[in-house]
Scaffold this active site. Structure first.
Site, PDB file in Angstrom:
ATOM      1  N   ARG A  99      -6.373   3.039   6.428  1.00 50.65           N
ATOM      2  CA  ARG A  99      -7.658   3.087   6.731  1.00 50.65           C
ATOM      3  C   ARG A  99      -8.807   3.152   7.541  1.00 50.65           C
ATOM      4  O   ARG A  99      -7.498   3.397   9.142  1.00 50.65           O
ATOM      5  CB  ARG A  99      -8.543   1.857   6.190  1.00 50.65           C
ATOM      6  CG  ARG A  99      -8.438   1.726   4.327  1.00 50.65           C
ATOM      7  CD  ARG A  99      -8.988  -0.463   4.351  1.00 50.65           C
ATOM      8  NE  ARG A  99      -7.971  -0.705   5.024  1.00 50.65           N
ATOM      9  CZ  ARG A  99      -8.385  -2.213   5.839  1.00 50.65           C
ATOM     10  NH1 ARG A  99      -9.620  -2.023   6.083  1.00 50.65           N
ATOM     11  NH2 ARG A  99      -7.593  -2.399   6.270  1.00 50.65           N
TER      12      ARG A  99
ATOM     13  N   LYS B 117     -11.009  -0.443  -1.030  1.00 46.17           N
ATOM     14  CA  LYS B 117     -11.537  -1.499  -0.283  1.00 46.17           C
ATOM     15  C   LYS B 117     -12.857  -1.358   0.317  1.00 46.17           C
ATOM     16  O   LYS B 117     -13.674  -2.565   0.546  1.00 46.17           O
ATOM     17  CB  LYS B 117     -10.642  -1.858   1.346  1.00 46.17           C
ATOM     18  CG  LYS B 117      -9.343  -2.306   1.153  1.00 46.17           C
ATOM     19  CD  LYS B 117      -9.784  -3.639   0.624  1.00 46.17           C
ATOM     20  CE  LYS B 117      -8.544  -4.913   1.016  1.00 46.17           C
ATOM     21  NZ  LYS B 117      -7.323  -4.579   0.516  1.00 46.17           N
TER      22      LYS B 117
ATOM     23  N   HIS C 253      -9.931 -12.819  -0.071  1.00 51.08           N
ATOM     24  CA  HIS C 253      -9.232 -11.034   0.170  1.00 51.08           C
ATOM     25  C   HIS C 253      -7.650 -12.405  -0.163  1.00 51.08           C
ATOM     26  O   HIS C 253      -6.749 -12.662   1.078  1.00 51.08           O
ATOM     27  CB  HIS C 253      -8.938 -10.872   1.902  1.00 51.08           C
ATOM     28  CG  HIS C 253      -8.516  -9.200   2.038  1.00 51.08           C
ATOM     29  ND1 HIS C 253      -7.486  -9.213   3.610  1.00 51.08           N
ATOM     30  CD2 HIS C 253      -7.548  -8.950   1.144  1.00 51.08           C
ATOM     31  CE1 HIS C 253      -6.844  -8.785   3.174  1.00 51.08           C
ATOM     32  NE2 HIS C 253      -6.599  -7.854   1.651  1.00 51.08           N
TER      33      HIS C 253
ATOM     34  N   SER D 108      -3.492  -7.409   6.350  1.00 52.14           N
ATOM     35  CA  SER D 108      -2.407  -6.475   5.830  1.00 52.14           C
ATOM     36  C   SER D 108      -1.113  -6.753   6.146  1.00 52.14           C
ATOM     37  O   SER D 108      -0.537  -7.410   7.369  1.00 52.14           O
ATOM     38  CB  SER D 108      -2.825  -5.067   6.174  1.00 52.14           C
ATOM     39  OG  SER D 108      -1.834  -4.567   4.994  1.00 52.14           O
TER      40      SER D 108
ATOM     41  N   LYS E 102       0.740 -11.296   0.997  1.00 51.00           N
ATOM     42  CA  LYS E 102      -0.222 -11.370  -0.181  1.00 51.00           C
ATOM     43  C   LYS E 102       0.660 -10.980  -1.853  1.00 51.00           C
ATOM     44  O   LYS E 102       0.507 -11.054  -2.454  1.00 51.00           O
ATOM     45  CB  LYS E 102      -1.257 -11.130  -0.127  1.00 51.00           C
ATOM     46  CG  LYS E 102      -2.617 -11.725   0.966  1.00 51.00           C
ATOM     47  CD  LYS E 102      -4.100 -11.265   1.239  1.00 51.00           C
ATOM     48  CE  LYS E 102      -3.448  -8.863   0.879  1.00 51.00           C
ATOM     49  NZ  LYS E 102      -3.229  -9.150   2.139  1.00 51.00           N
ATOM     50  N   THR E 103       0.888  -9.614  -1.387  1.00 55.72           N
ATOM     51  CA  THR E 103       1.565  -8.829  -2.654  1.00 55.72           C
ATOM     52  C   THR E 103       2.712  -9.498  -3.169  1.00 55.72           C
ATOM     53  O   THR E 103       3.009  -9.827  -4.887  1.00 55.72           O
ATOM     54  CB  THR E 103       1.401  -7.268  -2.777  1.00 55.72           C
ATOM     55  OG1 THR E 103      -0.245  -7.274  -2.356  1.00 55.72           O
ATOM     56  CG2 THR E 103       1.360  -6.144  -3.511  1.00 55.72           C
TER      57      THR E 103
ATOM     58  N   ASP F  10      -4.248  -9.219  -4.515  1.00 56.75           N
ATOM     59  CA  ASP F  10      -5.944  -8.402  -3.103  1.00 56.75           C
ATOM     60  C   ASP F  10      -7.156  -9.111  -3.243  1.00 56.75           C
ATOM     61  O   ASP F  10      -7.422  -9.087  -2.523  1.00 56.75           O
ATOM     62  CB  ASP F  10      -6.210  -6.982  -3.028  1.00 56.75           C
ATOM     63  CG  ASP F  10      -5.575  -6.412  -1.847  1.00 56.75           C
ATOM     64  OD1 ASP F  10      -4.816  -7.603  -0.290  1.00 56.75           O
ATOM     65  OD2 ASP F  10      -6.342  -5.697  -1.848  1.00 56.75           O
TER      66      ASP F  10
ATOM     67  N   ARG G  85       2.924   3.526   0.044  1.00 55.16           N
ATOM     68  CA  ARG G  85       2.066   2.565  -0.965  1.00 55.16           C
ATOM     69  C   ARG G  85       2.338   3.157  -2.192  1.00 55.16           C
ATOM     70  O   ARG G  85       2.289   4.393  -3.032  1.00 55.16           O
ATOM     71  CB  ARG G  85       0.512   2.973  -0.649  1.00 55.16           C
ATOM     72  CG  ARG G  85       0.020   2.370   0.614  1.00 55.16           C
ATOM     73  CD  ARG G  85      -0.123   0.371   0.352  1.00 55.16           C
ATOM     74  NE  ARG G  85      -0.437  -0.075   1.228  1.00 55.16           N
ATOM     75  CZ  ARG G  85      -0.896  -1.136   0.952  1.00 55.16           C
ATOM     76  NH1 ARG G  85      -1.474  -1.530   0.766  1.00 55.16           N
ATOM     77  NH2 ARG G  85      -1.477  -1.743   2.549  1.00 55.16           N
TER      78      ARG G  85
END
Ligand SMILES: Nc1ncnc2c1ncn2[C@@H]1O[C@H](COP(=O)(O)OP(=O)(O)O)[C@@H](O)[C@H]1O
Ligand SMILES: C=C(OP(=O)(O)O)C(=O)O
Ligand SMILES: [Ca+2]
Ligand SMILES: [Mn+2]
Length: 681
Positions: free
Chosen positions: A199, A344, A363, A381, A385-386, A400, A465
């Site tokens: 991003r 996002k 988030h 990031s 989390k994932t 997410d 990804r």
């Protein structure tokens, strides 16, 4: 008025930074040219046939021959009976050319999902015929609405709308028309996102008008870089003109938020099958019936990412701009093809819409135990989390983006977006198995013949990804909603190696660490050892919040208190020293820690309070060596430990100052006191 960052130069023109796209902080690809980029993606295969046999091994073909061979095999399938191009022989170059054109039109027309009954029609250069085609497109439930430009060539031009195509159709589109699209050995669609592989937060702009001026968070620390409505319209027109100049565009009509009362209808207009498949996977997929009754979308994205913004447009500082107009309910993307901007970008919109309805947007990842206990996983990031919400022993609610309303939690999305770097079947089996037909694999490198992905390869980017529908994870909770959370886990990847692997937080400490949003990642993994880089991102997602962080923090505090949730700080980063000396905490240990939080067993052990940060650390966790629970034990150089700890505490204090003064000060003394305390020596 423009902010100081984007100040005009006095003559009404925006200041243009001529730094190109390699500015610090803007993730770019490790290639100088498009060809170089494409050459990074594929590795030479080992010969698959013994020497002396026919040259069937792919490596003997040039790239061009290979592509040609592929196109031929696509255009001339074995069952020729129903394809329009089946009367031509593949070796007649002229006919090949014609058939290719015909096939192209046929596919785009028939793929518009409305011509299946009547069959394909070839559109020639006659405007009347195009009108006929256009009227047929009205059968498509929803067309793109563009402002009517009186009479111009562009207004007469016809663009096919490829509406909510299926993954199989999108695969065909991508492979036929988008260079860098390949099927991997497990059936995933490998793609390249182009020059941008992450991003671009510094190119994300929001229209400041009378309403948003007062509602949103502006200024220091805010992710909302202002632009005016006129400049938004200039970029919008640029994007729409670009999309209209194409032969075809993809349109996805989908939903956000599994909470049926707070579902948001989104439309994504894009130029690439890659983008359409990505959003198909990431947003909630409507049923046929839901699609028929879709109506007007609540929000629309125009993704013209292949096309740059005009750097002479006011407010622009590079050739990339991601622009949000809340009044128009639209987002425009120019100059970046990184698909994560769409996901996002919509998350930002939810961070505006949901708090208006007294719903907290988060988030975070989220999962639920067999007994119905829900946990949230906050973190920036790369903090886990994932990885940690995808737990084979629990039901996945989402990885997410979530909402916490009066009725519990709900996932905003319909898919997951996992990091692939160093992915292994052993450590992350569910993510590994989700990489199959339908999954978009971004920027990975694979063997050119067997198409086996090398997840350790960072040639294109480290940010490789996989985007897959959430039901590709076997133990998914469908619909993706759950009761009020029992545990709120704050993840930090502390590359300084001074935060304990786990600590139990008081409510004020939870607020302090939530507002701080700390993580520290290693600066550059290539050029030897570098200092870890501390990052503070309010609410663990400053790039996506739209209101002042204290608004979200106040909502979280209230909800945690009302529902008796416990806060935890988990360091998924370094132990035994900072990056370079120590090593990253084993994922298996982190999983054991998380298991103990979920089961409640961590509430029943003895705790010890740490110096400076005042964190409560357990003295034992089942399956984890006790000596690592106290970071000081793992450092051989105790003095270095103390210095690093003080350094980090100083960084925390420094960062928090932003929130302790100014107009929006809602931070109580209690929260401030819950941060690190540095005693003067
Ligand atoms: N102890 C650990 N805990 C969590 N993740 C770890 C750990 N050690 C290594 N990792 C790796 O770190 C990455 C975490 O990334 P991810 O889960 O995608 O983060 P997020 O979803 O928060 O962006 C994964 O690649 C994971 O394999
Ligand atoms: C897609 C993203 O999410 P994460 O890295 O948290 O998985 C992102 O931050 O761009
Ligand atoms: Ca994220
Ligand atoms: Mn993630």
């Amino acid at each position: 008025m423009p902010t100081s960052d984007n100040a005009g130069n006095g003559n009404g023109l925006a200041k243009i930074q001529q730094l190109g796209d390699n500015e610090e902080g803007r993730p770019t690809v490790k290639a100088q040219t498009i060809d170089e980029l494409h050459s990074l993606q594929k590795k030479k295969s080992a010969p698959s046939t013994p020497k002396g046999s026919l040259p069937t091994s792919a490596s003997v073909f040039t790239e061009e021959e290979r592509n040609k061979q592929q196109l031929e095999s696509i255009r001339f399938p074995k069952s020729r009976s129903r394809t329009c191009d089946s009367y031509f022989t593949p070796d007649d170059p002229l006919l090949q050319e014609i058939s290719f054109k015909f096939a192209k039109r046929r596919s785009s027309a028939s793929l518009a999902s409305l011509t299946r009954e009547s069959g394909p029609k070839v559109v020639k250069g006659d405007p009347a015929a195009r009108k006929y085609e256009a009227s047929r497109v009205e059968h498509v439930p929803h067309q793109i609405l563009t402002p009517t430009i009186a009479v111009s060539d562009s207004a007469l031009k016809f663009t096919h709308v490829l509406y909510n195509l299926s993954p199989a159709e999108l695969y065909e589109q991508a492979i036929k028309y988008e260079k860098g699209s390949f099927i991997t050995s497990t059936g995933a669609l490998a793609t390249l996102s182009g020059a941008k592989t992450g991003r671009c937060p510094r190119d994300k702009r929001v229209v400041k008008d009378e309403v948003t001026e007062n509602e949103l968070w502006w200024g220091k620390g805010s992710p909302n870089i202002e632009m005016d409505e006129h400049s938004f319209m200039v970029n919008r027109e640029r994007a729409v003109d670009y999309l209209n100049s194409l032969d075809k565009v993809f349109v996805n009509d989908q939903f956000l938020n599994w909470d049926p009362e707070n579902k948001i209808k989104v439309r994504i207009v894009s130029a690439r099958a890659y983008h359409s498949l990505f959003m198909h996977n990431m947003c909630i997929r409507p049923t046929t019936e839901e699609l028929e009754n879709f109506g007007t979308p609540d929000f629309t994205i125009y993704n013209a990412g292949q096309f740059p913004c005009n750097r002479y447009t006011h407010y622009m500082t590079s050739s990339t701009s991601i622009d949000l107009s809340l009044a128009r309910k639209e987002m425009v993307i120019l100059g970046t093809q990184y698909a994560g901007e769409m996901k996002k970008g919509l998350f930002s919109v939810m961070h505006y819409l949901m708090p208006k309805r007294k719903i907290l947007s988060l988030h975070s990842g989220c999962n639920m135990g067999k007994g119905g206990d829900v946990a949230l996983f906050f973190g920036l990031s790369g903090t886990g989390k994932t990885t940690l919400s995808t737990d084979h022993n629990r039901y996945l609610i989402g990885d997410d983006e979530h909402c916490w309303s009066e009725s519990g939690v709900s996932n905003i999305e319909g898919g997951c977006y996992a990091k692939c770097i160093d992915l292994s079947r052993e450590n992350e089996p569910d993510i590994w198995n989700a990489i199959k037909f339908g999954t978009v694999l971004e920027n990975v490198v694979f063997d050119e013949h067997f198409r086996e992905v090398d997840y350790t390869d960072k040639s294109v980017t480290e940010n490789t990804r996989a985007a897959y529908p959430i039901d590709y994870i076997p133990n998914v909770k469908l619909p993706c909603v759950g009761p009020h959370p029992k545990n709120v886990i704050l993840l930090a990847c502390d590359a300084f190696g001074v935060l304990p692997p786990v600590s139990k937080l008081s409510l004020s400490q939870t607020m302090y660490h939530f507002i701080s949003g700390y993580t520290a990642l290693v600066a550059g993994t290539e050029e030897g050892i570098k200092e870890p880089q501390a990052t503070f991102s309010a609410c663990f997602g400053a790039a996506f919040i739209m209101l002042h962080p204290t608004k979200y923090a106040a909502m979280l505090a209230e909800k945690m208190q009302n529902h008796g949730a416990t806060g935890w700080l988990v360091n998924t980063g370094w132990s035994g020293g900072s990056y370079g000396c120590g090593s990253r905490i084993k994922l298996s240990y982190t999983r054991k820690i998380i298991d103990a939080i979920h089961s409640g067993s961590l509430l029943d052990v003895e705790y010890k309070k740490t110096e400076i940060f005042g964190l409560e650390i357990p003295t034992e966790v089942e399956g984890v060596p006790s000596e690592i629970l106290e970071p000081e034990n793992t450092w051989s150089d105790k003095q270095a430990y103390k210095e690093t700890l003080l350094k980090l505490a100083g960084l925390f204090k420094n960062n928090f100052e932003t929130f302790t003064y100014g107009e929006n000060n809602q931070v109580t003394k209690e929260i401030l006191a819950a941060g690190p305390i540095i005693h003067d020596a």
